[in-house]
Scaffold this motif. Structure first.
Motif, PDB file in Angstrom:
ATOM      1  N   LEU A  30      -0.313   9.514  -5.126  1.00  0.00           N
ATOM      2  CA  LEU A  30       0.824   8.984  -5.880  1.00  0.00           C
ATOM      3  C   LEU A  30       0.617   9.229  -7.369  1.00  0.00           C
ATOM      4  N   GLU A  31       1.697   9.599  -8.048  1.00  0.00           N
ATOM      5  CA  GLU A  31       1.654   9.685  -9.503  1.00  0.00           C
ATOM      6  C   GLU A  31       1.537   8.270 -10.055  1.00  0.00           C
ATOM      7  N   HIS A  32       0.957   8.143 -11.223  1.00  0.00           N
ATOM      8  CA  HIS A  32       0.710   6.830 -11.812  1.00  0.00           C
ATOM      9  C   HIS A  32       1.964   5.942 -11.853  1.00  0.00           C
ATOM     10  N   PRO A  33       3.095   6.420 -12.400  1.00  0.00           N
ATOM     11  CA  PRO A  33       4.281   5.545 -12.444  1.00  0.00           C
ATOM     12  C   PRO A  33       4.757   5.117 -11.057  1.00  0.00           C
ATOM     13  N   GLU A  34       4.643   6.028 -10.092  1.00  0.00           N
ATOM     14  CA  GLU A  34       5.069   5.686  -8.733  1.00  0.00           C
ATOM     15  C   GLU A  34       4.152   4.637  -8.121  1.00  0.00           C
ATOM     16  N   ARG A  35       2.836   4.770  -8.349  1.00  0.00           N
ATOM     17  CA  ARG A  35       1.881   3.786  -7.833  1.00  0.00           C
ATOM     18  C   ARG A  35       2.150   2.420  -8.449  1.00  0.00           C
ATOM     19  N   LEU A  36       2.405   2.376  -9.751  1.00  0.00           N
ATOM     20  CA  LEU A  36       2.702   1.101 -10.413  1.00  0.00           C
ATOM     21  C   LEU A  36       3.988   0.481  -9.875  1.00  0.00           C
ATOM     22  N   ARG A  37       4.947   1.308  -9.531  1.00  0.00           N
ATOM     23  CA  ARG A  37       6.200   0.801  -8.965  1.00  0.00           C
ATOM     24  C   ARG A  37       5.941   0.127  -7.619  1.00  0.00           C
ATOM     25  N   PHE A  38       5.096   0.748  -6.794  1.00  0.00           N
ATOM     26  CA  PHE A  38       4.739   0.133  -5.515  1.00  0.00           C
ATOM     27  C   PHE A  38       3.973  -1.167  -5.721  1.00  0.00           C
ATOM     28  N   VAL A  39       3.068  -1.203  -6.687  1.00  0.00           N
ATOM     29  CA  VAL A  39       2.328  -2.434  -6.995  1.00  0.00           C
ATOM     30  C   VAL A  39       3.317  -3.538  -7.366  1.00  0.00           C
ATOM     31  N   ASP A  40       4.282  -3.222  -8.224  1.00  0.00           N
ATOM     32  CA  ASP A  40       5.284  -4.216  -8.628  1.00  0.00           C
ATOM     33  C   ASP A  40       6.117  -4.698  -7.444  1.00  0.00           C
ATOM     34  N   GLU A  41       6.514  -3.778  -6.584  1.00  0.00           N
ATOM     35  CA  GLU A  41       7.340  -4.158  -5.431  1.00  0.00           C
ATOM     36  C   GLU A  41       6.573  -5.047  -4.455  1.00  0.00           C
ATOM     37  N   VAL A  42       5.323  -4.699  -4.178  1.00  0.00           N
ATOM     38  CA  VAL A  42       4.508  -5.529  -3.279  1.00  0.00           C
ATOM     39  C   VAL A  42       4.306  -6.911  -3.899  1.00  0.00           C
ATOM     40  N   ALA A  43       4.038  -6.971  -5.198  1.00  0.00           N
ATOM     41  CA  ALA A  43       3.863  -8.257  -5.875  1.00  0.00           C
ATOM     42  C   ALA A  43       5.142  -9.088  -5.796  1.00  0.00           C
ATOM     43  N   ARG A  44       6.287  -8.441  -5.962  1.00  0.00           N
ATOM     44  CA  ARG A  44       7.572  -9.148  -5.884  1.00  0.00           C
ATOM     45  C   ARG A  44       7.782  -9.721  -4.485  1.00  0.00           C
ATOM     46  N   ILE A  45       7.478  -8.938  -3.468  1.00  0.00           N
ATOM     47  CA  ILE A  45       7.615  -9.407  -2.083  1.00  0.00           C
ATOM     48  C   ILE A  45       6.687 -10.600  -1.831  1.00  0.00           C
ATOM     49  N   ASN A  46       5.447 -10.501  -2.292  1.00  0.00           N
ATOM     50  CA  ASN A  46       4.494 -11.602  -2.108  1.00  0.00           C
ATOM     51  C   ASN A  46       4.950 -12.867  -2.821  1.00  0.00           C
ATOM     52  N   THR A  47       5.485 -12.721  -4.015  1.00  0.00           N
ATOM     53  CA  THR A  47       5.971 -13.882  -4.769  1.00  0.00           C
ATOM     54  C   THR A  47       7.122 -14.548  -4.038  1.00  0.00           C
ATOM     55  N   ARG A  48       8.066 -13.742  -3.534  1.00  0.00           N
ATOM     56  CA  ARG A  48       9.198 -14.312  -2.798  1.00  0.00           C
ATOM     57  C   ARG A  48       8.723 -15.001  -1.532  1.00  0.00           C
ATOM     58  N   ARG A  49       7.741 -14.437  -0.852  1.00  0.00           N
ATOM     59  CA  ARG A  49       7.220 -15.044   0.367  1.00  0.00           C
ATOM     60  C   ARG A  49       6.578 -16.382   0.049  1.00  0.00           C
TER      61      ARG A  49
ATOM     62  N   TYR B 175      -5.232  -3.048  -3.814  1.00  0.00           N
ATOM     63  CA  TYR B 175      -4.090  -3.946  -3.583  1.00  0.00           C
ATOM     64  C   TYR B 175      -3.094  -3.295  -2.634  1.00  0.00           C
ATOM     65  N   LEU B 176      -2.754  -2.036  -2.902  1.00  0.00           N
ATOM     66  CA  LEU B 176      -1.789  -1.347  -2.050  1.00  0.00           C
ATOM     67  C   LEU B 176      -2.361  -1.061  -0.669  1.00  0.00           C
ATOM     68  N   ALA B 177      -3.627  -0.690  -0.596  1.00  0.00           N
ATOM     69  CA  ALA B 177      -4.248  -0.422   0.702  1.00  0.00           C
ATOM     70  C   ALA B 177      -4.255  -1.686   1.556  1.00  0.00           C
ATOM     71  N   TYR B 178      -4.553  -2.810   0.939  1.00  0.00           N
ATOM     72  CA  TYR B 178      -4.592  -4.083   1.661  1.00  0.00           C
ATOM     73  C   TYR B 178      -3.216  -4.439   2.230  1.00  0.00           C
ATOM     74  N   HIS B 179      -2.192  -4.280   1.416  1.00  0.00           N
ATOM     75  CA  HIS B 179      -0.853  -4.713   1.828  1.00  0.00           C
ATOM     76  C   HIS B 179      -0.080  -3.665   2.618  1.00  0.00           C
ATOM     77  N   LEU B 180      -0.278  -2.379   2.311  1.00  0.00           N
ATOM     78  CA  LEU B 180       0.519  -1.343   2.956  1.00  0.00           C
ATOM     79  C   LEU B 180      -0.234  -0.584   4.047  1.00  0.00           C
ATOM     80  N   HIS B 181      -1.551  -0.718   4.063  1.00  0.00           N
ATOM     81  CA  HIS B 181      -2.388  -0.043   5.069  1.00  0.00           C
ATOM     82  C   HIS B 181      -2.235   1.477   5.019  1.00  0.00           C
TER      83      HIS B 181
END
Length: 69
Positions: free
Chosen positions: A46-65, A31-37
């Protein structure tokens, strides 16, 4: 010999390494590779909590879009 847990007569310390389900790790990294390249090495560093934070942020951006916000 495993160490005993203080105050727990007859019980052994659970110890060991907890693993993260590999299918979930692949989903998150994909998911992150697809969206962030980002490179695989960068994503796996990335540490697990940091990776999950990025997943949440990308999902939030996609939802708003999708909502046109």
């Amino acid at each position: 010999m495993p160490a005993r847990v203080p105050g727990r007569a007859g019980r052994w310390s659970p110890g060991g390494i907890l693993t993260y389900p590999s299918d979930r790790l692949y989903r998150e990294v994909g998911y992150l590779a697809y969206h962030l390249h980002w490179s695989l090495d960068d994503l796996l560093d990335l540490e697990h909590p940091e990776r999950l934070r990025f997943v949440d942020e990308v999902a939030r951006i996609n939802t708003r879009r999708e909502q046109g916000v």
